[in-house]
Scaffold this motif. Structure first.
Motif, PDB file in Angstrom:
ATOM      1  N   ALA A  86       0.832  -1.210   0.000  1.00  0.00           N
ATOM      2  CA  ALA A  86       0.000   0.000   0.000  1.00  0.00           C
ATOM      3  C   ALA A  86       0.866   1.259   0.000  1.00  0.00           C
ATOM      4  O   ALA A  86       0.534   2.246  -0.664  1.00  0.00           O
ATOM      5  N   HIS A  87       1.950   1.226   0.724  1.00  0.00           N
ATOM      6  CA  HIS A  87       2.866   2.373   0.762  1.00  0.00           C
ATOM      7  C   HIS A  87       3.422   2.658  -0.630  1.00  0.00           C
ATOM      8  O   HIS A  87       3.432   3.802  -1.094  1.00  0.00           O
ATOM      9  N   ALA A  88       3.873   1.604  -1.308  1.00  0.00           N
ATOM     10  CA  ALA A  88       4.418   1.778  -2.660  1.00  0.00           C
ATOM     11  C   ALA A  88       3.356   2.314  -3.608  1.00  0.00           C
ATOM     12  O   ALA A  88       3.620   3.231  -4.388  1.00  0.00           O
ATOM     13  N   LEU A  89       2.150   1.767  -3.545  1.00  0.00           N
ATOM     14  CA  LEU A  89       1.078   2.221  -4.433  1.00  0.00           C
ATOM     15  C   LEU A  89       0.710   3.670  -4.173  1.00  0.00           C
ATOM     16  O   LEU A  89       0.378   4.411  -5.103  1.00  0.00           O
ATOM     17  N   ASN A  90       0.779   4.089  -2.928  1.00  0.00           N
ATOM     18  CA  ASN A  90       0.478   5.476  -2.577  1.00  0.00           C
ATOM     19  C   ASN A  90       1.435   6.433  -3.292  1.00  0.00           C
ATOM     20  O   ASN A  90       1.026   7.486  -3.772  1.00  0.00           O
ATOM     21  N   PHE A  91       2.708   6.056  -3.374  1.00  0.00           N
ATOM     22  CA  PHE A  91       3.695   6.906  -4.020  1.00  0.00           C
ATOM     23  C   PHE A  91       3.737   6.738  -5.533  1.00  0.00           C
ATOM     24  O   PHE A  91       3.972   7.695  -6.262  1.00  0.00           O
ATOM     25  N   LEU A  92       3.537   5.510  -6.006  1.00  0.00           N
ATOM     26  CA  LEU A  92       3.709   5.225  -7.431  1.00  0.00           C
ATOM     27  C   LEU A  92       2.445   5.400  -8.257  1.00  0.00           C
ATOM     28  O   LEU A  92       2.507   5.468  -9.479  1.00  0.00           O
ATOM     29  N   GLY A  93       1.288   5.455  -7.610  1.00  0.00           N
ATOM     30  CA  GLY A  93       0.027   5.667  -8.320  1.00  0.00           C
ATOM     31  C   GLY A  93      -0.207   4.637  -9.414  1.00  0.00           C
ATOM     32  O   GLY A  93      -0.036   3.439  -9.209  1.00  0.00           O
ATOM     33  N   GLY A  94      -0.573   5.105 -10.591  1.00  0.00           N
ATOM     34  CA  GLY A  94      -0.868   4.228 -11.715  1.00  0.00           C
ATOM     35  C   GLY A  94       0.313   3.378 -12.130  1.00  0.00           C
ATOM     36  O   GLY A  94       0.149   2.230 -12.560  1.00  0.00           O
ATOM     37  N   TYR A  95       1.511   3.920 -12.006  1.00  0.00           N
ATOM     38  CA  TYR A  95       2.699   3.135 -12.347  1.00  0.00           C
ATOM     39  C   TYR A  95       2.819   1.931 -11.412  1.00  0.00           C
ATOM     40  O   TYR A  95       3.208   0.844 -11.840  1.00  0.00           O
ATOM     41  N   GLY A  96       2.466   2.127 -10.155  1.00  0.00           N
ATOM     42  CA  GLY A  96       2.494   1.021  -9.196  1.00  0.00           C
ATOM     43  C   GLY A  96       1.529  -0.082  -9.586  1.00  0.00           C
ATOM     44  O   GLY A  96       1.858  -1.268  -9.464  1.00  0.00           O
ATOM     45  N   CYS A  97       0.364   0.288 -10.066  1.00  0.00           N
ATOM     46  CA  CYS A  97      -0.605  -0.714 -10.541  1.00  0.00           C
ATOM     47  C   CYS A  97      -0.036  -1.474 -11.729  1.00  0.00           C
ATOM     48  O   CYS A  97      -0.177  -2.705 -11.811  1.00  0.00           O
ATOM     49  N   ASN A  98       0.616  -0.773 -12.646  1.00  0.00           N
ATOM     50  CA  ASN A  98       1.237  -1.430 -13.802  1.00  0.00           C
ATOM     51  C   ASN A  98       2.389  -2.337 -13.363  1.00  0.00           C
ATOM     52  O   ASN A  98       2.585  -3.411 -13.944  1.00  0.00           O
ATOM     53  N   LEU A  99       3.114  -1.927 -12.356  1.00  0.00           N
ATOM     54  CA  LEU A  99       4.196  -2.727 -11.817  1.00  0.00           C
ATOM     55  C   LEU A  99       3.658  -4.048 -11.265  1.00  0.00           C
ATOM     56  O   LEU A  99       4.179  -5.123 -11.573  1.00  0.00           O
ATOM     57  N   LEU A 100       2.590  -3.953 -10.470  1.00  0.00           N
ATOM     58  CA  LEU A 100       1.987  -5.169  -9.917  1.00  0.00           C
ATOM     59  C   LEU A 100       1.401  -6.050 -11.014  1.00  0.00           C
ATOM     60  O   LEU A 100       1.503  -7.281 -10.951  1.00  0.00           O
ATOM     61  N   LYS A 101       0.812  -5.439 -12.021  1.00  0.00           N
ATOM     62  CA  LYS A 101       0.279  -6.205 -13.145  1.00  0.00           C
ATOM     63  C   LYS A 101       1.398  -6.983 -13.830  1.00  0.00           C
ATOM     64  O   LYS A 101       1.207  -8.135 -14.241  1.00  0.00           O
ATOM     65  N   THR A 102       2.571  -6.389 -13.923  1.00  0.00           N
ATOM     66  CA  THR A 102       3.719  -7.075 -14.510  1.00  0.00           C
ATOM     67  C   THR A 102       4.071  -8.314 -13.697  1.00  0.00           C
ATOM     68  O   THR A 102       4.340  -9.380 -14.256  1.00  0.00           O
ATOM     69  N   PHE A 103       4.042  -8.196 -12.365  1.00  0.00           N
ATOM     70  CA  PHE A 103       4.285  -9.359 -11.507  1.00  0.00           C
ATOM     71  C   PHE A 103       3.212 -10.426 -11.732  1.00  0.00           C
ATOM     72  O   PHE A 103       3.537 -11.608 -11.873  1.00  0.00           O
ATOM     73  N   PHE A 104       1.943 -10.022 -11.764  1.00  0.00           N
ATOM     74  CA  PHE A 104       0.851 -10.974 -11.994  1.00  0.00           C
ATOM     75  C   PHE A 104       0.994 -11.665 -13.345  1.00  0.00           C
ATOM     76  O   PHE A 104       0.849 -12.883 -13.450  1.00  0.00           O
ATOM     77  N   ASP A 105       1.263 -10.899 -14.388  1.00  0.00           N
ATOM     78  CA  ASP A 105       1.391 -11.458 -15.738  1.00  0.00           C
ATOM     79  C   ASP A 105       2.550 -12.453 -15.819  1.00  0.00           C
ATOM     80  O   ASP A 105       2.420 -13.520 -16.431  1.00  0.00           O
ATOM     81  N   ALA A 106       3.677 -12.111 -15.209  1.00  0.00           N
ATOM     82  CA  ALA A 106       4.840 -13.003 -15.243  1.00  0.00           C
ATOM     83  C   ALA A 106       4.558 -14.291 -14.473  1.00  0.00           C
ATOM     84  O   ALA A 106       4.925 -15.377 -14.928  1.00  0.00           O
ATOM     85  N   ALA A 107       3.889 -14.176 -13.327  1.00  0.00           N
ATOM     86  CA  ALA A 107       3.559 -15.372 -12.544  1.00  0.00           C
ATOM     87  C   ALA A 107       2.587 -16.276 -13.291  1.00  0.00           C
ATOM     88  O   ALA A 107       2.659 -17.501 -13.180  1.00  0.00           O
ATOM     89  N   GLU A 108       1.707 -15.678 -14.057  1.00  0.00           N
ATOM     90  CA  GLU A 108       0.764 -16.461 -14.856  1.00  0.00           C
ATOM     91  C   GLU A 108       1.494 -17.219 -15.964  1.00  0.00           C
ATOM     92  O   GLU A 108       1.156 -18.356 -16.276  1.00  0.00           O
ATOM     93  N   GLU A 109       2.504 -16.600 -16.533  1.00  0.00           N
ATOM     94  CA  GLU A 109       3.252 -17.218 -17.627  1.00  0.00           C
ATOM     95  C   GLU A 109       4.307 -18.206 -17.138  1.00  0.00           C
ATOM     96  O   GLU A 109       4.596 -19.189 -17.802  1.00  0.00           O
TER      97      GLU A 109
END
Length: 86
Positions: free
Chosen positions: A54-77
């Motif tokens: 939550a701390h990271a998302l607070n600072f990174l905003g939309g980029y933080g969401c994209n960062l987490l999506k990258t983790f989710f996408d990689a774990a799926e693959e």
């Protein structure tokens, strides 16, 4: 192996990638962007734990969401890579 990423150190894009690279012991050639992150994670073996998300998302905003999506996408693959959020 488990790798701990500290979200309190992820207050801007550059610092987020530096913390990920440090925690996950990425090689020096890591490109410090989302495409490079996906490339690294799609062949990575181990578990990443992102603490203080939550701390990271607070600072990174939309980029933080994209960062987490990258983790989710990689774990799926990549079945050898998992991650959790705290």
């Amino acid at each position: 192996m488990e790798y701990i990423i500290d979200g309190t150190k992820m207050t801007e894009r550059r610092l987020a990638h530096e913390e990920i690279a440090r925690a996950m012991q990425f090689p020096a050639f890591y490109g410090h962007n989302l495409d490079a992150l996906f490339d690294m994670l799609s062949t990575f073996e181990g578990k990443a734990v992102i603490k203080n998300t939550a701390h990271a998302l607070n600072f990174l905003g939309g980029y933080g969401c994209n960062l987490l999506k990258t983790f989710f996408d990689a774990a799926e693959e990549n079945s050898r890579f998992t991650f959790t959020l705290e």
